[in-house]
Design a protein around this motif. Sequence first.
Motif, PDB file in Angstrom:
ATOM      1  N   GLN A 134      56.200 -12.245  81.917  1.00 28.15           N
ATOM      2  CA  GLN A 134      55.818 -10.828  81.851  1.00 28.15           C
ATOM      3  C   GLN A 134      56.732 -10.001  82.758  1.00 28.15           C
ATOM      4  O   GLN A 134      56.309  -9.484  83.789  1.00 28.15           O
ATOM      5  CB  GLN A 134      54.358 -10.646  82.264  1.00 28.15           C
ATOM      6  CG  GLN A 134      53.376 -11.292  81.302  1.00 28.15           C
ATOM      7  CD  GLN A 134      51.936 -10.952  81.649  1.00 28.15           C
ATOM      8  OE1 GLN A 134      51.550 -10.914  82.818  1.00 28.15           O
ATOM      9  NE2 GLN A 134      51.137 -10.705  80.633  1.00 28.15           N
ATOM     10  N   PRO A 135      57.998  -9.874  82.381  1.00 30.41           N
ATOM     11  CA  PRO A 135      58.946  -9.137  83.222  1.00 30.41           C
ATOM     12  C   PRO A 135      58.668  -7.643  83.204  1.00 30.41           C
ATOM     13  O   PRO A 135      58.066  -7.113  82.262  1.00 30.41           O
ATOM     14  CB  PRO A 135      60.297  -9.462  82.566  1.00 30.41           C
ATOM     15  CG  PRO A 135      59.956  -9.709  81.131  1.00 30.41           C
ATOM     16  CD  PRO A 135      58.619 -10.389  81.141  1.00 30.41           C
ATOM     17  N   ASP A 136      59.128  -6.984  84.254  1.00 29.20           N
ATOM     18  CA  ASP A 136      59.065  -5.522  84.300  1.00 29.20           C
ATOM     19  C   ASP A 136      60.238  -4.902  83.540  1.00 29.20           C
ATOM     20  O   ASP A 136      60.156  -3.738  83.127  1.00 29.20           O
ATOM     21  CB  ASP A 136      59.094  -5.041  85.752  1.00 29.20           C
ATOM     22  CG  ASP A 136      57.904  -5.545  86.547  1.00 29.20           C
ATOM     23  OD1 ASP A 136      56.765  -5.390  86.063  1.00 29.20           O
ATOM     24  OD2 ASP A 136      58.112  -6.124  87.634  1.00 29.20           O
ATOM     25  N   VAL A 137      61.321  -5.647  83.404  1.00 24.24           N
ATOM     26  CA  VAL A 137      62.514  -5.169  82.712  1.00 24.24           C
ATOM     27  C   VAL A 137      62.996  -6.261  81.761  1.00 24.24           C
ATOM     28  O   VAL A 137      63.127  -7.420  82.169  1.00 24.24           O
ATOM     29  CB  VAL A 137      63.654  -4.823  83.700  1.00 24.24           C
ATOM     30  CG1 VAL A 137      64.910  -4.398  82.938  1.00 24.24           C
ATOM     31  CG2 VAL A 137      63.220  -3.741  84.672  1.00 24.24           C
ATOM     32  N   VAL A 138      63.234  -5.905  80.508  1.00 32.17           N
ATOM     33  CA  VAL A 138      63.861  -6.819  79.551  1.00 32.17           C
ATOM     34  C   VAL A 138      65.230  -6.262  79.192  1.00 32.17           C
ATOM     35  O   VAL A 138      65.341  -5.090  78.786  1.00 32.17           O
ATOM     36  CB  VAL A 138      63.012  -7.000  78.283  1.00 32.17           C
ATOM     37  CG1 VAL A 138      63.807  -7.744  77.207  1.00 32.17           C
ATOM     38  CG2 VAL A 138      61.743  -7.769  78.593  1.00 32.17           C
ATOM     39  N   VAL A 139      66.264  -7.083  79.355  1.00 32.71           N
ATOM     40  CA  VAL A 139      67.631  -6.708  79.009  1.00 32.71           C
ATOM     41  C   VAL A 139      68.066  -7.552  77.823  1.00 32.71           C
ATOM     42  O   VAL A 139      67.989  -8.780  77.869  1.00 32.71           O
ATOM     43  CB  VAL A 139      68.597  -6.935  80.193  1.00 32.71           C
ATOM     44  CG1 VAL A 139      70.005  -6.466  79.821  1.00 32.71           C
ATOM     45  CG2 VAL A 139      68.093  -6.227  81.437  1.00 32.71           C
ATOM     46  N   ILE A 140      68.520  -6.912  76.760  1.00 36.05           N
ATOM     47  CA  ILE A 140      69.008  -7.618  75.578  1.00 36.05           C
ATOM     48  C   ILE A 140      70.518  -7.431  75.515  1.00 36.05           C
ATOM     49  O   ILE A 140      71.009  -6.309  75.351  1.00 36.05           O
ATOM     50  CB  ILE A 140      68.350  -7.095  74.287  1.00 36.05           C
ATOM     51  CG1 ILE A 140      66.822  -7.192  74.394  1.00 36.05           C
ATOM     52  CG2 ILE A 140      68.846  -7.881  73.081  1.00 36.05           C
ATOM     53  CD1 ILE A 140      66.080  -6.651  73.184  1.00 36.05           C
ATOM     54  N   ASN A 141      71.243  -8.521  75.673  1.00 33.21           N
ATOM     55  CA  ASN A 141      72.706  -8.509  75.618  1.00 33.21           C
ATOM     56  C   ASN A 141      73.116  -8.886  74.200  1.00 33.21           C
ATOM     57  O   ASN A 141      73.009 -10.044  73.795  1.00 33.21           O
ATOM     58  CB  ASN A 141      73.279  -9.485  76.642  1.00 33.21           C
ATOM     59  CG  ASN A 141      74.766  -9.345  76.818  1.00 33.21           C
ATOM     60  OD1 ASN A 141      75.379  -8.426  76.267  1.00 33.21           O
ATOM     61  ND2 ASN A 141      75.369 -10.251  77.560  1.00 33.21           N
ATOM     62  N   THR A 142      73.599  -7.920  73.437  1.00 31.61           N
ATOM     63  CA  THR A 142      73.725  -8.065  71.990  1.00 31.61           C
ATOM     64  C   THR A 142      75.098  -8.532  71.534  1.00 31.61           C
ATOM     65  O   THR A 142      76.083  -8.474  72.272  1.00 31.61           O
ATOM     66  CB  THR A 142      73.434  -6.729  71.287  1.00 31.61           C
ATOM     67  OG1 THR A 142      74.436  -5.772  71.691  1.00 31.61           O
ATOM     68  CG2 THR A 142      72.061  -6.208  71.653  1.00 31.61           C
TER      69      THR A 142
END
Length: 496
Positions: free
Chosen positions: A43-51
């Motif tokens: 349950q992260p506070d920030v999700v980063v998607i590296n596309t």
Amino acid sequence: MSLIAPPRTYEVKTFGCQMNVHDSERLRGSLEAAGLAEAQDGQPDVVVINTCAVRENADQRLYGHLGQLAKTKRERPGFQIAVGGCLAQKDRATIVERAPWVDVVFGTHNIGSLPTLLERSRHNGEAEVEILEALEVFPSTLPSKRESTYAGWVSISVGCNNTCTFCIVPSLRGKERDRRPGDVLAEVQALVDDGVVEVTLLGQNVNSYGVEFGDRLAFGKLLRAAGEIDGLERIRFTSPHPAAFTDDVIDAMAETDAVMPQLHMPLQSGSDRVLRAMRRSYRSTRFLGILDRVRERIPHAAITTDIIVGFPGETEEDFAETLRVVEASRFASAFTFQYSIRPGTPAATMPDQVPKAVVQERFERLVAVQDRIAFEENRAQVGRTVDVLVSSSEGRKDELTHRLSGRAEDNRLVHFTPGTEVPRPGDVVTVAVTHAAPFHLIADDGPLAVRRTRAGDAWDRAQADSCAVPAPAAGGGPRPVALGLPTLRPVAAPSA
């Protein structure tokens, strides 16, 4: 008594190639340098998607993930979503238009800006979109948090000067820029000092390294220089371009003990006519000649490749040429792709797009041929004695079979039955191959020898630092380990 709030947490999801894996290590390092911690509870506070913008249906995959995150965004105040990488560089503001719940969009040239953009978005209460047209800083100058204690990526260049008609990478990563050899070697040394024993040198075309500072022999020199670093046992690199692959590189591979007997050489097509349409500046004869010279100097080299099926205008005769070259090349494995239109590339508007059904049928034939060859090549390994660098997790069935896994020097995946002394990830075992499958080898007679290494010691330190339990008999893996560059203070426990 004052209460200190726990740090915000993050998760990085990575799609695409090794360069994206490398960039994600830098993204994690930058986030941790800004005070965030990697989420351990899902349950992260920030999700980063590296596309990725190269793989088929990359945009559908992105928006599918963003759709799943929309519910979390509605339910959790303060939750943030960031999208970076090649698709972000390409689509820019379109991402926020299609998914207005995204907080940050950043490109391939400014991955170090992510923490600032996240904080700015929180402060302003609106999406922050920052796409630069030129590289801000080399990714390798940013702090890194790697997943492995025993292996690391090192970027020697970014960008590409080629104009392949099917590829959108040059427009997203820019023209090639080379790091100075001293900077590359300093990073390799820092990794080795932290316990790493295997390094993979990365570049869109690693063997064109040196073009920016005018030394066409720079890559071979770099391989030799890296091979002089005490404690570095294995050097790999990806991916070279056949047009720029020269005999001095073959000599450096053959004469440098640490360079592994493995080569990934992208073919793309065996048809000279299709290669010309792709703007691949080599022909099948040159390609096969390179393989012959590599095998003459390095007889046990395992050679892998990339192949595209169904490029616009490809005829049955063209495809037959690809099968001919595949048969002659005897690849240990191949990444095979069905051509699909990438908007923004010259090939997207070429006439004679091949019907999907035809592409599918050819693809299946190619896979059948290559799988047969890979199985034959692997069967030829039975009885050989190989040194395997033990990994933290390579085989999904290892827990059921009580095997461990790792990579042989030629990068073949080996599943082996441990003996009484259970090696740690990063240790090296010597095993005799007993069975072969198309995509891996098996050694079930137990190790002939187990060599404990500095990398295994680093794995132990990482476990102690994270208060983890001791190494399991099979499966599992270390908590990620942070590493800065030589100009930064490296973390005690063990980019590329």
